[in-house]
Design a protein around this motif. Sequence first.
Motif, PDB file in Angstrom:
ATOM      1  N   TYR A 112      68.630  64.271  19.385  1.00 28.71           N
ATOM      2  CA  TYR A 112      69.464  65.207  20.132  1.00 28.71           C
ATOM      3  C   TYR A 112      70.825  65.377  19.466  1.00 28.71           C
ATOM      4  N   ASP A 113      71.400  66.559  19.635  1.00 27.75           N
ATOM      5  CA  ASP A 113      72.777  66.782  19.197  1.00 27.75           C
ATOM      6  C   ASP A 113      73.774  66.196  20.186  1.00 27.75           C
ATOM      7  N   VAL A 114      73.431  66.264  21.463  1.00 28.48           N
ATOM      8  CA  VAL A 114      74.294  65.768  22.533  1.00 28.48           C
ATOM      9  C   VAL A 114      73.418  65.057  23.556  1.00 28.48           C
ATOM     10  N   VAL A 115      73.918  63.927  24.069  1.00 29.28           N
ATOM     11  CA  VAL A 115      73.218  63.213  25.140  1.00 29.28           C
ATOM     12  C   VAL A 115      74.192  62.993  26.289  1.00 29.28           C
ATOM     13  N   TYR A 116      73.843  63.530  27.457  1.00 27.88           N
ATOM     14  CA  TYR A 116      74.641  63.341  28.664  1.00 27.88           C
ATOM     15  C   TYR A 116      74.095  62.169  29.469  1.00 27.88           C
ATOM     16  N   SER A 117      74.973  61.456  30.127  1.00 27.82           N
ATOM     17  CA  SER A 117      74.522  60.445  31.078  1.00 27.82           C
ATOM     18  C   SER A 117      74.260  61.115  32.420  1.00 27.82           C
ATOM     19  N   ARG A 118      73.349  60.554  33.175  1.00 23.20           N
ATOM     20  CA  ARG A 118      73.121  61.002  34.548  1.00 23.20           C
ATOM     21  C   ARG A 118      73.013  59.756  35.427  1.00 23.20           C
TER      22      ARG A 118
END
Length: 306
Positions: A112-118
């Motif tokens: 991934y280019d960006v990984v968000y936390s949830r």
Amino acid sequence: MYLSVVIPVYNSERTIAPLTERLQACLVGQLFEIILVNDGSDDRSEIICQHIENQYGNVRFISLSRNFGEFNAVLCGLNQATGDYVVIIDDDFQNPPDAILTLIKTAETGNYDVVYSRYAQKQHHWFRNLGSWVVNRLTTYSIGKPRSLYLSSFKLIRREIVDEIIQYCGPYPYIDGLIFRVTRNVGSVEVPHNSRAEGRSNYTASKLISLFLNVFIGYSLWPIRLFTISGAALFGLSLLSGLFLLVGWLSKTISITGWGSVIWIGITGLGLQLLFLGILGEYIGKLFMTTSGLPPYVIKKSKRGK
């Protein structure tokens, strides 16, 4: 792999030192740097951050001349970051530092280019949760965010994306909006979410409204297109209504009387005009502020900053 951890600091004199210590412990074995950006704090955060920089060789500290806002401070940190990956983490311990390794693993596994936390359960105040819900709904339409993706402040960004984000030099940065201008290769991973270690959220009603307007107007033409469509629809409705009244009056089946309806129509039309002019004014105002050369931040103190 070289990792940069960017922390926007605002009134966190009691948490920033323990957070830095925890990062040093949980990232042992990683090649990393920590970038502290003091966003015009009113407490002793600047002094404490200066001590932390003197204590650790892999900590860089930048102090801004006043409070510019979280996204402006993050943009400053991204300009300083040199890592292959850059992680943005809050200064209040609600984001567990050891979850950074989870973000890295997810980025490498999914490429991934960006990984968000949830979060399975958020520990924010209900007002902050409401604001986040509104902004997340809004960004689904304004910047093309997937409906199921939660735009958390705790995220990892690949170097190539950071290089594109920092090209922005206007006064109204919105990091997630800039991310989705560059890439759609975005993932997310569930991490714990802790209660605040100290104090309360710095997100006030005015800041949430400012964020709402920035997302609503600054990163999409959707609002003004919506009002254009609404204006066209109202104009078409008025033509049809006028034609209906004219036919009825000519055939003597409708009697056109009463000033109340005329006044109501006039006030409604005036209200719509003022609303549309207000939205247009927001666009013009932001365009003016951007072209006037107003910077996104001003560095007051930094040993190696730019």
